[in-house]
Design a protein around this motif. Sequence first.
Motif, PDB file in Angstrom:
ATOM      1  N   ARG A  46       1.273  -1.220   0.615  1.00 56.93           N
ATOM      2  CA  ARG A  46      -0.160  -0.131  -0.100  1.00 56.93           C
ATOM      3  C   ARG A  46       0.729   1.116   0.435  1.00 56.93           C
ATOM      4  N   GLN A  47       1.888   1.499   0.993  1.00 56.74           N
ATOM      5  CA  GLN A  47       3.070   2.112   0.549  1.00 56.74           C
ATOM      6  C   GLN A  47       3.540   2.116  -0.595  1.00 56.74           C
ATOM      7  N   THR A  48       3.842   1.739  -0.888  1.00 56.19           N
ATOM      8  CA  THR A  48       4.556   1.403  -2.367  1.00 56.19           C
ATOM      9  C   THR A  48       3.485   1.651  -3.532  1.00 56.19           C
ATOM     10  N   ARG A  49       2.290   1.652  -3.402  1.00 57.75           N
ATOM     11  CA  ARG A  49       1.496   1.925  -3.971  1.00 57.75           C
ATOM     12  C   ARG A  49       1.150   3.902  -3.959  1.00 57.75           C
ATOM     13  N   CYS A  50       1.434   4.541  -2.680  1.00 59.66           N
ATOM     14  CA  CYS A  50       1.192   5.632  -2.782  1.00 59.66           C
ATOM     15  C   CYS A  50       2.421   6.810  -2.765  1.00 59.66           C
ATOM     16  N   VAL A  51       3.328   5.926  -3.168  1.00 59.11           N
ATOM     17  CA  VAL A  51       5.044   6.224  -3.178  1.00 59.11           C
ATOM     18  C   VAL A  51       4.747   6.058  -4.655  1.00 59.11           C
ATOM     19  N   ALA A  52       4.467   4.828  -5.457  1.00 59.39           N
ATOM     20  CA  ALA A  52       3.777   5.128  -7.224  1.00 59.39           C
ATOM     21  C   ALA A  52       2.858   6.293  -7.464  1.00 59.39           C
ATOM     22  N   THR A  53       2.146   6.423  -6.558  1.00 60.98           N
ATOM     23  CA  THR A  53       0.463   7.893  -7.193  1.00 60.98           C
ATOM     24  C   THR A  53       1.564   8.818  -7.654  1.00 60.98           C
ATOM     25  N   LEU A  54       1.848   9.208  -6.096  1.00 56.96           N
ATOM     26  CA  LEU A  54       2.590  10.677  -5.871  1.00 56.96           C
ATOM     27  C   LEU A  54       3.588  10.801  -6.960  1.00 56.96           C
ATOM     28  N   ALA A  55       4.467   9.157  -7.794  1.00 55.98           N
ATOM     29  CA  ALA A  55       5.757   9.964  -8.482  1.00 55.98           C
ATOM     30  C   ALA A  55       4.777  10.025  -9.593  1.00 55.98           C
ATOM     31  N   VAL A  56       4.081   9.095 -10.163  1.00 58.69           N
ATOM     32  CA  VAL A  56       3.131   9.709 -11.637  1.00 58.69           C
ATOM     33  C   VAL A  56       2.257  10.911 -11.893  1.00 58.69           C
ATOM     34  N   THR A  57       2.043  11.456 -11.110  1.00 57.06           N
ATOM     35  CA  THR A  57       0.718  12.381 -10.854  1.00 57.06           C
ATOM     36  C   THR A  57       1.818  13.363 -10.263  1.00 57.06           C
ATOM     37  N   PHE A  58       2.724  13.839  -9.104  1.00 55.78           N
ATOM     38  CA  PHE A  58       3.392  15.209  -9.030  1.00 55.78           C
ATOM     39  C   PHE A  58       4.608  14.905  -9.401  1.00 55.78           C
ATOM     40  N   HIS A  59       5.347  13.770  -9.127  1.00 53.67           N
ATOM     41  CA  HIS A  59       7.336  14.162  -8.734  1.00 53.67           C
ATOM     42  C   HIS A  59       7.618  14.645 -10.455  1.00 53.67           C
ATOM     43  N   ALA A  60       7.657  13.270 -11.322  1.00 55.30           N
ATOM     44  CA  ALA A  60       7.884  13.034 -12.635  1.00 55.30           C
ATOM     45  C   ALA A  60       7.582  13.601 -13.877  1.00 55.30           C
ATOM     46  N   ASN A  61       6.043  14.561 -12.848  1.00 57.15           N
ATOM     47  CA  ASN A  61       5.997  15.965 -13.888  1.00 57.15           C
ATOM     48  C   ASN A  61       6.149  17.082 -13.419  1.00 57.15           C
ATOM     49  N   PHE A  62       6.606  17.563 -12.373  1.00 55.18           N
ATOM     50  CA  PHE A  62       7.291  18.799 -11.675  1.00 55.18           C
ATOM     51  C   PHE A  62       8.281  18.725 -12.131  1.00 55.18           C
ATOM     52  N   ASN A  63       9.844  17.109 -11.944  1.00 58.25           N
ATOM     53  CA  ASN A  63      11.220  17.144 -12.177  1.00 58.25           C
ATOM     54  C   ASN A  63      11.291  17.428 -13.891  1.00 58.25           C
ATOM     55  N   TYR A  64      10.239  17.218 -14.649  1.00 62.58           N
ATOM     56  CA  TYR A  64      10.438  17.077 -16.238  1.00 62.58           C
ATOM     57  C   TYR A  64      10.202  19.063 -16.764  1.00 62.58           C
ATOM     58  N   ALA A  65       9.655  20.067 -15.935  1.00 69.17           N
ATOM     59  CA  ALA A  65       8.992  20.624 -16.231  1.00 69.17           C
ATOM     60  C   ALA A  65       9.819  21.607 -15.281  1.00 69.17           C
ATOM     61  N   GLY A 104       1.501  14.555   0.281  1.00 67.21           N
ATOM     62  CA  GLY A 104       1.075  13.373  -0.536  1.00 67.21           C
ATOM     63  C   GLY A 104       0.855  12.236  -0.189  1.00 67.21           C
ATOM     64  N   MET A 105       1.732  12.302   0.687  1.00 67.36           N
ATOM     65  CA  MET A 105       2.226  10.756   1.315  1.00 67.36           C
ATOM     66  C   MET A 105       1.280  10.644   2.681  1.00 67.36           C
ATOM     67  N   SER A 106       1.205  11.496   3.167  1.00 71.46           N
ATOM     68  CA  SER A 106       0.348  11.852   4.558  1.00 71.46           C
ATOM     69  C   SER A 106      -1.444  11.886   3.532  1.00 71.46           C
ATOM     70  N   ILE A 107      -1.939  12.598   2.756  1.00 71.80           N
ATOM     71  CA  ILE A 107      -3.001  12.608   2.342  1.00 71.80           C
ATOM     72  C   ILE A 107      -2.897  11.338   1.497  1.00 71.80           C
ATOM     73  N   LEU A 108      -2.414  10.439   0.862  1.00 65.71           N
ATOM     74  CA  LEU A 108      -2.875   8.948   0.904  1.00 65.71           C
ATOM     75  C   LEU A 108      -3.536   8.227   1.434  1.00 65.71           C
ATOM     76  N   GLN A 109      -2.408   8.502   2.746  1.00 65.17           N
ATOM     77  CA  GLN A 109      -2.334   7.568   4.189  1.00 65.17           C
ATOM     78  C   GLN A 109      -3.155   7.982   4.995  1.00 65.17           C
ATOM     79  N   GLU A 110      -4.164   8.368   4.402  1.00 65.69           N
ATOM     80  CA  GLU A 110      -4.754   9.202   5.330  1.00 65.69           C
ATOM     81  C   GLU A 110      -4.871  10.066   6.556  1.00 65.69           C
ATOM     82  N   LYS A 111      -3.890  10.424   6.816  1.00 64.62           N
ATOM     83  CA  LYS A 111      -3.352  10.456   8.109  1.00 64.62           C
ATOM     84  C   LYS A 111      -4.603  11.566   8.593  1.00 64.62           C
TER      85      LYS A 111
END
Length: 164
Positions: A46-65, A104-111
């Motif tokens: 579940r944690q790894t899926r959260c990390v992947a979700t952040l990477a695909v939705t934010f980090h990859a796009n932000f770093n590229y731009a 982002g991780m805190s949101i995805l982990q519903e903290k």
Amino acid sequence: MAGWWRALRHAPRRFPWPTNVLLYTGLYSAGDALQQRLRDRPADWRQTRCVATLAVTFHANFNYAWLRLLERALPGRAPRVVLTKVLCDQLFGGPITLSAFYVGMSILQEKDDIFLDLKQKFWNTYKTGLMYWPFVQSGDGTLQSAFAFLHRKEADVGGSHPGN
């Protein structure tokens, strides 16, 4: 051995956006899974899926731009320009990506407190990054520049042997 180098010089200079997104997502996910494994913890997919979700939705796009923006604003590879790019990345890009990761991780982990991890971990992570990232950021950020570095090393080693 020089054939791969000639072929690489004619390859596209940068990965296209979708390739960057896939690479970042794969690296972030693999890094998370490896970190869990190295700590002898059971796999938390579940944690790894959260990390992947952040990477695909934010980090990859932000770093590229962000890296494209830095290259356009500060073109070139002169030492002063590279140093300026690294400083800009560490002063602006680093804090943005770290903040986005922890929140982002805190949101995805519903903290309950989505800023708690950011408050507790930001400075230590940022300082650690300052000891690592500036030393690995070089060239123009492309695979070609990494191979150019390796090719120079190979040529240096090859030239030091008698008979070469």
